[in-house]
Design a protein around this motif. Sequence first.
Motif, mmCIF file in Angstrom:
data_model
loop_
_atom_site.group_PDB
_atom_site.id
_atom_site.type_symbol
_atom_site.label_atom_id
_atom_site.label_comp_id
_atom_site.label_asym_id
_atom_site.label_seq_id
_atom_site.Cartn_x
_atom_site.Cartn_y
_atom_site.Cartn_z
ATOM 1 N N LEU A 13 0.865 -1.185 0.000
ATOM 2 C CA LEU A 13 0.000 0.000 0.000
ATOM 3 C C LEU A 13 0.889 1.218 0.000
ATOM 4 C CD1 LEU A 13 -2.767 -0.666 2.637
ATOM 5 C CD2 LEU A 13 -3.154 0.559 0.480
ATOM 6 N N GLU A 14 0.524 2.199 -0.786
ATOM 7 C CA GLU A 14 1.326 3.399 -0.843
ATOM 8 C C GLU A 14 0.415 4.624 -0.847
ATOM 9 O OE1 GLU A 14 4.062 3.120 -4.027
ATOM 10 O OE2 GLU A 14 5.292 4.784 -3.306
ATOM 11 N N ILE A 50 -7.326 4.500 3.657
ATOM 12 C CA ILE A 50 -6.708 3.250 3.203
ATOM 13 C C ILE A 50 -7.802 2.209 2.919
ATOM 14 C CG2 ILE A 50 -5.235 1.302 3.851
ATOM 15 C CD1 ILE A 50 -3.651 3.284 5.599
ATOM 16 N N CYS A 94 -10.661 2.728 2.010
ATOM 17 C CA CYS A 94 -11.565 3.122 0.942
ATOM 18 C C CYS A 94 -12.981 3.435 1.465
ATOM 19 C CB CYS A 94 -11.654 2.005 -0.076
ATOM 20 S SG CYS A 94 -11.541 2.604 -1.708
ATOM 21 N N VAL A 99 -3.881 6.957 -3.425
ATOM 22 C CA VAL A 99 -3.620 5.735 -2.665
ATOM 23 C C VAL A 99 -3.443 4.617 -3.678
ATOM 24 C CG1 VAL A 99 -4.477 4.146 -0.914
ATOM 25 C CG2 VAL A 99 -5.054 6.569 -0.771
ATOM 26 N N TYR A 155 -2.813 0.597 -4.259
ATOM 27 C CA TYR A 155 -2.829 -0.735 -3.666
ATOM 28 C C TYR A 155 -2.346 -1.719 -4.696
ATOM 29 C CZ TYR A 155 -4.600 -5.081 -1.714
ATOM 30 O OH TYR A 155 -4.689 -6.364 -1.240
ATOM 31 N N ASN A 156 -1.291 -2.446 -4.320
ATOM 32 C CA ASN A 156 -0.745 -3.456 -5.248
ATOM 33 C C ASN A 156 -0.450 -2.862 -6.611
ATOM 34 O OD1 ASN A 156 0.108 -5.991 -4.806
ATOM 35 N ND2 ASN A 156 -1.949 -6.909 -4.732
ATOM 36 N N TYR A 210 -12.755 -4.539 -3.659
ATOM 37 C CA TYR A 210 -11.524 -4.321 -2.891
ATOM 38 C C TYR A 210 -11.814 -4.504 -1.411
ATOM 39 C CZ TYR A 210 -7.915 -1.335 -0.675
ATOM 40 O OH TYR A 210 -6.928 -0.823 0.117
#
Lengths: 414, 243, 230
Positions: free
Chosen positions: C4-5, C53, C55, C64, C66-67, C82
């Motif tokens: 996660l970023e 995070i 959502c 954000v 994810y993957n 998700y």
Amino acid sequence: MLLKIALRNIRRHKRRTVFSAITIAVGMLFFIAMDSIMSGMDRGAIDNMVALKTGAIRLQTPEFAAEQDALPLRGGIEGCDSLRAAVLRDKRVKGVTGRTRFIGQMSIYTDMKPIIGTVISPATDSTVFSLTDYIEGAYFSNDNEREIILGKKLAEEMGLSVGGWVTLYALTRYDAHNADDFKVVGLLNTTDPVLNGSGVFISDRSADSFLDLEGLVTDMMVAVHRRVNIRDFIREVKAAQAALRSQYPDLTSQTFLEQEAGFFEIAKTKRAFGFMFLIIILLIAAVGIFNTVLMSVYERIREIGVLRAFGFTQRELTRLFLLEGLVTGIFGAALGLALGTLLNLYLVAYGYPLDKIAGDSMGDLPIWGTIYGEWNLAVWGAVTLFAVMTATVAGYIPARKAGTMEIISTLRFF
Amino acid sequence: MNKKTFLLILSAAAAVWAIDGPEILRKMDVNRTWKSVVSTAKMEIIIDDEVRVKAMEISGLSEGNRSLVRFTNPEDEGTKYLMLGDDLWIYFPEENDVVKISGHMLKEGMMGSDVSYEDALEADRLSEKYGVAITGGETYNGNDCHVLTLTAKVKDAPYYKRVMWVEKKRFIAWKEESFAKSGKKLKVAKVLEVKEIGKIWYPVKVEMVNMLRKNSRTVFTTESISLDKPLDAGTFTMRNLRR
Amino acid sequence: MPLLEMCKVTRQYTKGNQVVHALRGVDLAIDKGAFLSIVGPSGSGKSTLLNIIGCLDAPSSGEVIYNGQPLRAMSENGLADYRKNHIAFIFQSFNLIPVLTVRENVELPLVIERKWTRRQMQDKAMAVITAVELGDMADRLPKELSGGQEQRVAIARALVKQPLVVLADEPTANLDSKTAENVISIMQRLNREQQTTFVFSTHDRMMEQHANRVVTLRDGLIASDTRKES
């Protein structure tokens, strides 16, 4: 699982659910009762009309029909006896009798009242009309005395009772003024308030001398066998009318529907108004349901947030609330139908005593006494469907709202 | 008894015997012989203790039995009646509408009174429909009168029997009673006051009572009258009725 | 590549007529298998960070990922997917469905996944319920449980579908210290055994000590970011 959640929710919010269901049930109960009473009144009014005033079909000469608003003592039907015998051969026809109406005044010397009198043939009148069922006192006798039968209310207004005398004033067939004393032998207390308030009947025998009728008959009234279902009855009457038309092309005929077209027009309007009233009742019920579902949505906003946090889609959420509305609706409708059936059983069996409840305040109703309910399954089906749909749709709107709310605002972490 | 007295009696008797019913009707007609009439009148309708007053202006032509009545009392202001022969039209100003009165309606009381339209319209055709006989002599209100009995000759005579008290001297019908076939008395009309206009004795005050409604009577009073004034025939048209 | 970023994530919202800057530009990368504690005074933006995070909330600006996939680009159904398949929440106030029993609450995420038989769902649910030591309470309703038991149900519910990431907002705030320890050990075990990533906010010193990374938020910004070697 959806159904499980919905059912459990319904069970958990028992009071709210019961309240919604009762709202629906009461709405339906009202609808069913009103519809039953309204149908009963319509049927009662028609039965009354046919049995006391119009018969099923009325035959007249075109000459008289053209002027009949003025009720002239002209343009009578020729050969009444043979006509009667011929018409009676139709299997649909129950009876035939002649009637002649005249304009006059009734006097007790201190007061005078305009009336429309009816000359009847005592021998055959009861094959078509049911006056004899409602008489207090006696029917016309074979005495040579001039006898009169009056509506009970009219008699009361004039201060008359059985055995009293009244002076009738009218113009003869030749437009000569005539007045004579008549002995009141019977009072009519029928289920038709109009007749009670203005009915004046004399026999053809006394009319012959009083009005110089010389056997004149302006209206031949034809009765058709009763049918339980009003539509069947109307069909029979129309068939009989068609037969009469082809058999007697030089007479005009009018069914009770045509004779009282104004009444049926008004009845239709009244019915439409009644229906609107009922729709409003159901809409109020719908608003109640809407409100309870909405309350339920707001109360469970957190729950909705959780469901969405776990991946419930909007559609699934909406479905959940629709399901709750549907179940509430079905529950309410079932309750409404059950109560409605019970109430209607009572209405059909024991009737609704309109006279006792309405008192004198509804004088212009074409019917009086006790009104009996009717079974109208098509209407019941429609109202059940409407109730269930209303409940479902009422659930839909708040459910959609819940489904589209920002999840975060439903959960309130901060 | 001297000869002179005897002759007097004889001539009186002769006068009495010489006159018969139809003759009296004819003499009565003299009192109704005018070409035109213009008058103002009021009609008082008395029901129990209540009095309703209708005031009107009347103009009439004998020829063709034409007349126009205009009401002037406040409640009926502008209402007009036009009679042409046997027909009657009423104009109602509020609805601006004309209604033709015919058949039965002509027999009804006019404006709630005891006078029917028919009574008002009746032309002098009494002898056509009635057999007339002198059935006695009486003093009525101090006037020496013939009692005249009219009996319907035809079925369409308005009344089965009428009895009139007609003054021998001036042939004024002071009182009339109408009867139904049953023998029931239907109406009584009394002349309360007469006025001499030229050669004519005109009944200026008449009372009518419907015997089937004993609590009510109608008094018709002519307040001013002039006879045989020239009148424009255009007065008696439908156009004038609406105006 | 981090799991996660967050890149320059900001979030402001209005409360009454006041604009609140909950996050003012947060850059944070979370690796798979992290046991990350977010600390900071109340109002520093911890909950907002978790919501974004997970959502449940969208950033006002920033991204954000994810993957390797930006969440912003996903459709509503994609987001539901998700949340359904990759993330699980443990709420501070448990948020159990009150009309469902313990077992049904725990089964709920599986029901939503729609890929298990009734039997499988029951087995999976019972397994996690036993793991949080509530095996004998499976048929009770939430209102019949204590706060700690409820929280354990909430954890069981979060863990039953074996998510990659568990987001927990003050998971021990309503628990006594013994229960809190218990809960932490369950989370640690999962983290160890199944490489489940945990991101939780906390005020709890003890919880903080167990974390292998502690991010401190202050006024919507990262004030410090400490990694511990375990």
